[in-house]
Motif scaffolding. Structure first.
Motif, mmCIF file in Angstrom:
data_model
loop_
_atom_site.group_PDB
_atom_site.id
_atom_site.type_symbol
_atom_site.label_atom_id
_atom_site.label_comp_id
_atom_site.label_asym_id
_atom_site.label_seq_id
_atom_site.Cartn_x
_atom_site.Cartn_y
_atom_site.Cartn_z
ATOM 1 N N LEU A 1 0.822 -1.199 0.000
ATOM 2 C CA LEU A 1 0.000 0.000 0.000
ATOM 3 C C LEU A 1 0.863 1.259 0.000
ATOM 4 N N ALA A 2 2.021 1.182 0.620
ATOM 5 C CA ALA A 2 2.919 2.332 0.648
ATOM 6 C C ALA A 2 3.350 2.721 -0.766
ATOM 7 N N PHE A 3 3.478 1.750 -1.649
ATOM 8 C CA PHE A 3 3.922 2.014 -3.020
ATOM 9 C C PHE A 3 2.765 2.309 -3.975
ATOM 10 N N ALA A 4 1.545 2.281 -3.494
ATOM 11 C CA ALA A 4 0.365 2.336 -4.360
ATOM 12 C C ALA A 4 -0.091 3.754 -4.691
ATOM 13 N N ASN A 5 0.813 4.719 -4.686
ATOM 14 C CA ASN A 5 0.433 6.097 -4.946
ATOM 15 C C ASN A 5 1.610 6.829 -5.580
ATOM 16 N N PRO A 6 1.370 7.564 -6.663
ATOM 17 C CA PRO A 6 2.472 8.272 -7.335
ATOM 18 C C PRO A 6 3.165 9.301 -6.438
ATOM 19 N N THR A 7 2.423 9.960 -5.578
ATOM 20 C CA THR A 7 3.036 10.940 -4.676
ATOM 21 C C THR A 7 4.008 10.253 -3.734
ATOM 22 N N ARG A 8 3.604 9.107 -3.190
ATOM 23 C CA ARG A 8 4.496 8.392 -2.285
ATOM 24 C C ARG A 8 5.736 7.884 -3.015
ATOM 25 N N LEU A 9 5.582 7.488 -4.256
ATOM 26 C CA LEU A 9 6.748 7.062 -5.032
ATOM 27 C C LEU A 9 7.708 8.230 -5.262
ATOM 28 N N ARG A 10 7.174 9.422 -5.500
ATOM 29 C CA ARG A 10 8.026 10.606 -5.665
ATOM 30 C C ARG A 10 8.741 10.946 -4.360
ATOM 31 N N ILE A 11 8.054 10.779 -3.237
ATOM 32 C CA ILE A 11 8.688 11.014 -1.936
ATOM 33 C C ILE A 11 9.842 10.032 -1.744
ATOM 34 N N LEU A 12 9.607 8.771 -2.061
ATOM 35 C CA LEU A 12 10.669 7.768 -1.928
ATOM 36 C C LEU A 12 11.847 8.092 -2.836
ATOM 37 N N GLN A 13 11.557 8.544 -4.042
ATOM 38 C CA GLN A 13 12.631 8.926 -4.960
ATOM 39 C C GLN A 13 13.452 10.074 -4.380
ATOM 40 N N ARG A 14 12.783 11.068 -3.822
ATOM 41 C CA ARG A 14 13.479 12.215 -3.223
ATOM 42 C C ARG A 14 14.348 11.769 -2.047
ATOM 43 N N LEU A 15 13.805 10.884 -1.208
ATOM 44 C CA LEU A 15 14.586 10.385 -0.074
ATOM 45 C C LEU A 15 15.788 9.578 -0.559
ATOM 46 N N GLY A 16 15.619 8.831 -1.645
ATOM 47 C CA GLY A 16 16.732 8.081 -2.211
ATOM 48 C C GLY A 16 17.825 8.992 -2.736
#
Length: 91
Positions: free
Chosen positions: A15-30
């Motif tokens: 569920l954490a990966f099921a949203n484009p905004t959350r994926l962008r947040i993960l990319q930024r943190l990476g």
């Protein structure tokens, strides 16, 4: 009519990966390592409460860690937990 599957059938990390905004947040943190919620909100052009909600979903999914420093909330990837999840998938 479509019935929604019970939430407990899909692990929280999916569920954490099921949203484009959350994926962008993960990319930024990476890219940046540790980022505070205020800076994430500015970068994402979204309100701080909305970003905080997405951060909460990512934390519940076990893919990020948060720490407080005064009034600031700092986020970073939970690499160890992500690795454990990956290992379980490989079994």
């Amino acid at each position: 009519m479509f019935l929604q599957a019970p939430r407990n059938e899909m692990p929280d990390h999916f569920l954490a990966f099921a949203n484009p905004t959350r994926l962008r947040i993960l990319q930024r943190l990476g890219e940046r390592g540790e980022v505070n919620v205020t800076d994430l909100a500015e970068y994402m052009h979204m309100s701080q409460p909305r970003i905080s909600w997405h951060v909460r979903m990512l934390r519940l999914g076990g893919v990020i860690r948060v720490r407080r420093d005064g009034r600031q909330v700092w986020c970073s990837l939970d690499v160890e937990n992500i690795q454990r999840f990956r290992e379980r998938l490989d079994e």
